[in-house]
Enzyme design. Structure first.
Site, PDB file in Angstrom:
ATOM      1  N   GLU A  62      -1.828  -9.136  17.455  1.00 50.38           N
ATOM      2  CA  GLU A  62      -3.022  -8.977  16.624  1.00 50.38           C
ATOM      3  C   GLU A  62      -2.654  -8.526  15.213  1.00 50.38           C
ATOM      4  O   GLU A  62      -3.072  -7.467  14.756  1.00 50.38           O
ATOM      5  CB  GLU A  62      -3.947  -7.927  17.254  1.00 50.38           C
ATOM      6  CG  GLU A  62      -4.354  -8.218  18.681  1.00 50.38           C
ATOM      7  CD  GLU A  62      -4.868  -6.979  19.413  1.00 50.38           C
ATOM      8  OE1 GLU A  62      -4.931  -5.879  18.826  1.00 50.38           O
ATOM      9  OE2 GLU A  62      -5.215  -7.113  20.603  1.00 50.38           O
ATOM     10  N   PRO A  63      -1.868  -9.324  14.496  1.00 55.89           N
ATOM     11  CA  PRO A  63      -1.456  -8.882  13.161  1.00 55.89           C
ATOM     12  C   PRO A  63      -2.587  -9.049  12.150  1.00 55.89           C
ATOM     13  O   PRO A  63      -3.315 -10.047  12.173  1.00 55.89           O
ATOM     14  CB  PRO A  63      -0.306  -9.833  12.823  1.00 55.89           C
ATOM     15  CG  PRO A  63      -0.647 -11.091  13.564  1.00 55.89           C
ATOM     16  CD  PRO A  63      -1.360 -10.670  14.824  1.00 55.89           C
ATOM     17  N   ARG A  94      -2.614  -6.865   8.582  1.00 58.79           N
ATOM     18  CA  ARG A  94      -1.982  -6.608   7.290  1.00 58.79           C
ATOM     19  C   ARG A  94      -0.797  -7.530   7.033  1.00 58.79           C
ATOM     20  O   ARG A  94      -0.643  -8.055   5.930  1.00 58.79           O
ATOM     21  CB  ARG A  94      -1.493  -5.155   7.267  1.00 58.79           C
ATOM     22  CG  ARG A  94      -0.973  -4.682   5.931  1.00 58.79           C
ATOM     23  CD  ARG A  94      -0.297  -3.318   6.061  1.00 58.79           C
ATOM     24  NE  ARG A  94      -1.095  -2.388   6.820  1.00 58.79           N
ATOM     25  CZ  ARG A  94      -1.999  -1.561   6.298  1.00 58.79           C
ATOM     26  NH1 ARG A  94      -2.189  -1.550   4.997  1.00 58.79           N
ATOM     27  NH2 ARG A  94      -2.684  -0.749   7.069  1.00 58.79           N
ATOM     28  N   ARG A 101      -7.911   1.701  -1.001  1.00 67.05           N
ATOM     29  CA  ARG A 101      -6.724   2.196  -0.280  1.00 67.05           C
ATOM     30  C   ARG A 101      -6.056   3.415  -0.909  1.00 67.05           C
ATOM     31  O   ARG A 101      -5.705   4.354  -0.205  1.00 67.05           O
ATOM     32  CB  ARG A 101      -5.693   1.073  -0.083  1.00 67.05           C
ATOM     33  CG  ARG A 101      -6.164  -0.018   0.881  1.00 67.05           C
ATOM     34  CD  ARG A 101      -5.040  -0.967   1.261  1.00 67.05           C
ATOM     35  NE  ARG A 101      -4.038  -0.319   2.066  1.00 67.05           N
ATOM     36  CZ  ARG A 101      -2.899   0.184   1.629  1.00 67.05           C
ATOM     37  NH1 ARG A 101      -2.557   0.073   0.360  1.00 67.05           N
ATOM     38  NH2 ARG A 101      -2.073   0.795   2.445  1.00 67.05           N
ATOM     39  N   TYR A 121      -6.204   6.373   1.819  1.00 66.64           N
ATOM     40  CA  TYR A 121      -5.006   6.806   2.534  1.00 66.64           C
ATOM     41  C   TYR A 121      -3.798   6.956   1.631  1.00 66.64           C
ATOM     42  O   TYR A 121      -2.682   6.706   2.067  1.00 66.64           O
ATOM     43  CB  TYR A 121      -4.569   5.884   3.673  1.00 66.64           C
ATOM     44  CG  TYR A 121      -5.378   4.759   4.166  1.00 66.64           C
ATOM     45  CD1 TYR A 121      -6.179   4.925   5.297  1.00 66.64           C
ATOM     46  CD2 TYR A 121      -5.311   3.499   3.569  1.00 66.64           C
ATOM     47  CE1 TYR A 121      -6.857   3.855   5.826  1.00 66.64           C
ATOM     48  CE2 TYR A 121      -5.997   2.426   4.107  1.00 66.64           C
ATOM     49  CZ  TYR A 121      -6.768   2.608   5.231  1.00 66.64           C
ATOM     50  OH  TYR A 121      -7.432   1.557   5.772  1.00 66.64           O
ATOM     51  N   CYS A 160     -17.456   7.521 -10.661  1.00 61.86           N
ATOM     52  CA  CYS A 160     -17.580   8.961 -10.867  1.00 61.86           C
ATOM     53  C   CYS A 160     -17.032   9.748  -9.686  1.00 61.86           C
ATOM     54  O   CYS A 160     -17.770  10.378  -8.928  1.00 61.86           O
ATOM     55  CB  CYS A 160     -19.043   9.316 -11.102  1.00 61.86           C
ATOM     56  SG  CYS A 160     -19.799   8.225 -12.300  1.00 61.86           S
ATOM     57  N   GLU A 161     -15.722   9.650  -9.483  1.00 61.07           N
ATOM     58  CA  GLU A 161     -15.023  10.372  -8.417  1.00 61.07           C
ATOM     59  C   GLU A 161     -13.598  10.593  -8.908  1.00 61.07           C
ATOM     60  O   GLU A 161     -12.982   9.674  -9.447  1.00 61.07           O
ATOM     61  CB  GLU A 161     -14.922   9.520  -7.136  1.00 61.07           C
ATOM     62  CG  GLU A 161     -16.203   9.118  -6.482  1.00 61.07           C
ATOM     63  CD  GLU A 161     -16.834  10.218  -5.640  1.00 61.07           C
ATOM     64  OE1 GLU A 161     -16.155  11.212  -5.338  1.00 61.07           O
ATOM     65  OE2 GLU A 161     -18.029  10.060  -5.298  1.00 61.07           O
TER      66      GLU A 161
HETATM   67  C1  PLP Z   1      -6.798  -3.006  12.979  1.00 57.67           C
HETATM   68  C2  PLP Z   1      -6.298  -3.539  14.259  1.00 57.67           C
HETATM   69  C3  PLP Z   1      -5.254  -4.469  14.277  1.00 57.67           C
HETATM   70  C4  PLP Z   1      -4.543  -4.939  13.025  1.00 57.67           C
HETATM   71  O1  PLP Z   1      -3.744  -3.945  12.469  1.00 57.67           O
HETATM   72  P1  PLP Z   1      -2.723  -4.313  11.296  1.00 57.67           P
HETATM   73  O2  PLP Z   1      -2.034  -3.047  11.010  1.00 57.67           O
HETATM   74  O3  PLP Z   1      -3.517  -4.802  10.154  1.00 57.67           O
HETATM   75  O4  PLP Z   1      -1.808  -5.351  11.833  1.00 57.67           O
HETATM   76  C5  PLP Z   1      -4.873  -4.980  15.490  1.00 57.67           C
HETATM   77  N1  PLP Z   1      -5.462  -4.591  16.649  1.00 57.67           N
HETATM   78  C6  PLP Z   1      -6.464  -3.688  16.657  1.00 57.67           C
HETATM   79  C7  PLP Z   1      -7.083  -3.312  17.951  1.00 57.67           C
HETATM   80  C8  PLP Z   1      -6.909  -3.139  15.482  1.00 57.67           C
HETATM   81  O5  PLP Z   1      -7.893  -2.237  15.496  1.00 57.67           O
END
Ligand code: PLP
Length: 429
Positions: free
Chosen positions: A286-287, A289, A325, A329, A356-357
């Site tokens: 599940e990539p 980023r 971002r 973080y 305004c932050e």
């Molecule tokens: C956000 C998320 C991802 C993706 O994370 P990346 O750091 O962007 O790869 C994959 N799986 C789940 C369950 C997430 O919440």
């Protein structure tokens, strides 16, 4: 890879001159490279080709329909975290049958939507959720495919706000009670236990935590396969990208190179494939980023310079509402002028927005070459968790998004209009 480099003294995305592009779109603007996104998808796919692997792109990283469509056409699945994301995936031509649905707080409406669409799996994060999915599926007279998300209690060694795989995080079901949770889930009449899922955090830049988590969870997966006939193991996303030194080497010698080493596909695959292959299961990645982060930048124009006694501020026309971002973080983004500087002399500056932050900054005490009012700068590696986190705070309009494809650029979302900003609001009479 990425496709942003200076050509003839001007920053280009693939074949498109970004200074000329901004003349048309105005500033600020997000720009994405199609070639980079496809390259990442294809190389990751190829790296895992020894496995029966499905890439479920984490939609939340960048959910513009054009980006989703690009990946859908490559055969990608999608990891979604809301009904809205499911709606987007379907609009973009994605296959719901390749969708996994993550998140700790799925609502009835979202569960119904996902059942109707026929998603691949609900990745459930608590036993209460499994019971509720069972109930909703029962009312519809269908069986819901689920995986449980295990929290392997591994330290991802990333920023605390993006770490998800420790016992103190809200995500997943504790490793110590996961077997009982499977046993109970398997007895529910409208649930089919299909897999196991984990995701230990985001922006992981070393292979260690992935390896540790996979090694820890593989025996559990074997057991679940034996006992319940599960069909997949999702190892989540989290592959980090390099936020420093992100322009092609040779130019931009002015910024402080942190020698950040990217986690490569080769390292990821060569470590994980041998651990996963013996399972003989479908492996889901599940990539988010990794797929889009370095494929996008945000360009903003310098409005004013303000020299204080302690600091020099460059005030730009983008704010934290456009890219949050750094504020959220402490995310680092390299910043480069759109027009290549003629001198490598630098000075320390703060790049700040108009909101305004005090958290409204893109860089603090950053050594940058001379930039003046009217100059455009590119905030690099803004393709993931950039536009998707934009807000209308300070009643600022969403910036436009542009997808570059070779010599061509497509506006995949125009700048929001003032009418659109307020169109949903109602003054009662
Ligand atoms: C956000 C998320 C991802 C993706 O994370 P990346 O750091 O962007 O790869 C994959 N799986 C789940 C369950 C997430 O919440």
């Amino acid at each position: 890879m990425h496709s942003f480099e200076y050509k003839g003294g001007v920053l280009h995305c693939e074949g498109v001159n970004l200074d000329e592009l901004v003349n048309e779109t105005g500033s600020p603007v997000y720009v994405y490279s199609k070639a980079t996104i496809l390259d990442h998808y294809r190389r990751l796919s190829a790296g895992m080709s020894e496995l029966d692997c499905l890439i479920c792109y984490a939609t939340k990283a960048n959910s513009n329909l054009a980006i989703l469509n690009l990946l859908a056409k490559e055969g990608s699945g999608f990891d979604i975290v809301s009904g809205g994301e499911l709606y987007r995936v379907e609009k973009a031509g994605g296959d719901p049958g390749k969708c996994t649905f993550a998140g700790v707080g799925k609502t009835r409406e979202e569960i119904e939507m996902a059942l109707d669409a026929g998603i691949l799996s609900f990745n459930a994060e608590s036993e209460a959720e499994v019971e509720f999915i069972n109930q909703v599926a029962g009312e519809k007279g269908v069986i819901a495919p689920i995986a449980l998300r295990v929290n392997p209690n591994v330290d991802a060694k990333t920023h605390k706000y993006i770490s998800t795989g420790k016992s103190e995080n809200k995500f997943g079901i504790d490793f110590s009670i996961i077997r009982e949770a499977y046993e109970r889930a398997s007895k529910l009449p409208h649930i089919k236990v299909q897999g196991l899922q984990m995701h230990i955090g985001s922006q992981l830049t070393s292979i260690g935590p992935f390896e540790e988590a996979v090694k820890k969870v593989v025996p559990l997966v074997e057991e679940l396969k034996e006992r319940y006939g599960i069909e997949f193991f999702s190892i989540g996303g989290g592959m980090g990208i390099v936020y420093t030194d992100s322009l092609a080497s040779g130019v931009g010698q002015w910024w402080d190179k942190k020698e950040e080493k990217p986690l490569t596909i080769e390292e990821y695959a060569s470590t994980l494939v041998p651990l996963l292959k013996p399972l003989d299961l479908k492996i889901i990645l599940e990539p988010g980023r990794f797929m889009v982060g370095n494929a996008g930048i945000m360009i903003t124009e310098v409005l004013y310079e303000k020299r204080g006694s302690a600091k020099t501020f460059k005030i730009v026309d983008a704010g934290m509402n456009d890219l949050i971002r750094p504020a959220l973080y402490e995310g680092h983004h390299d910043i480069v002028p759109v027009k290549e500087p003629s001198s490598f002399a630098t000075e320390p500056v703060d790049i700040v927005g108009p909101v305004c932050e005090s958290g409204d900054f893109f860089a603090q005490n950053r050594e940058l070459p001379e930039i003046q009012a009217g100059d455009r700068i590119a905030i690099l590696s803004a393709g993931a968790y950039g536009f998707v986190m934009a807000s209308n705070y300070n009643t600022r309009r969403f910036p436009p998004e542009v997808l570059v494809d070779g010599e061509k650029s497509h506006i995949i979302r125009p700048r929001q209009s003032y009418e659109d900003l307020v169109s949903a609001e109602v003054i009662p009479d």
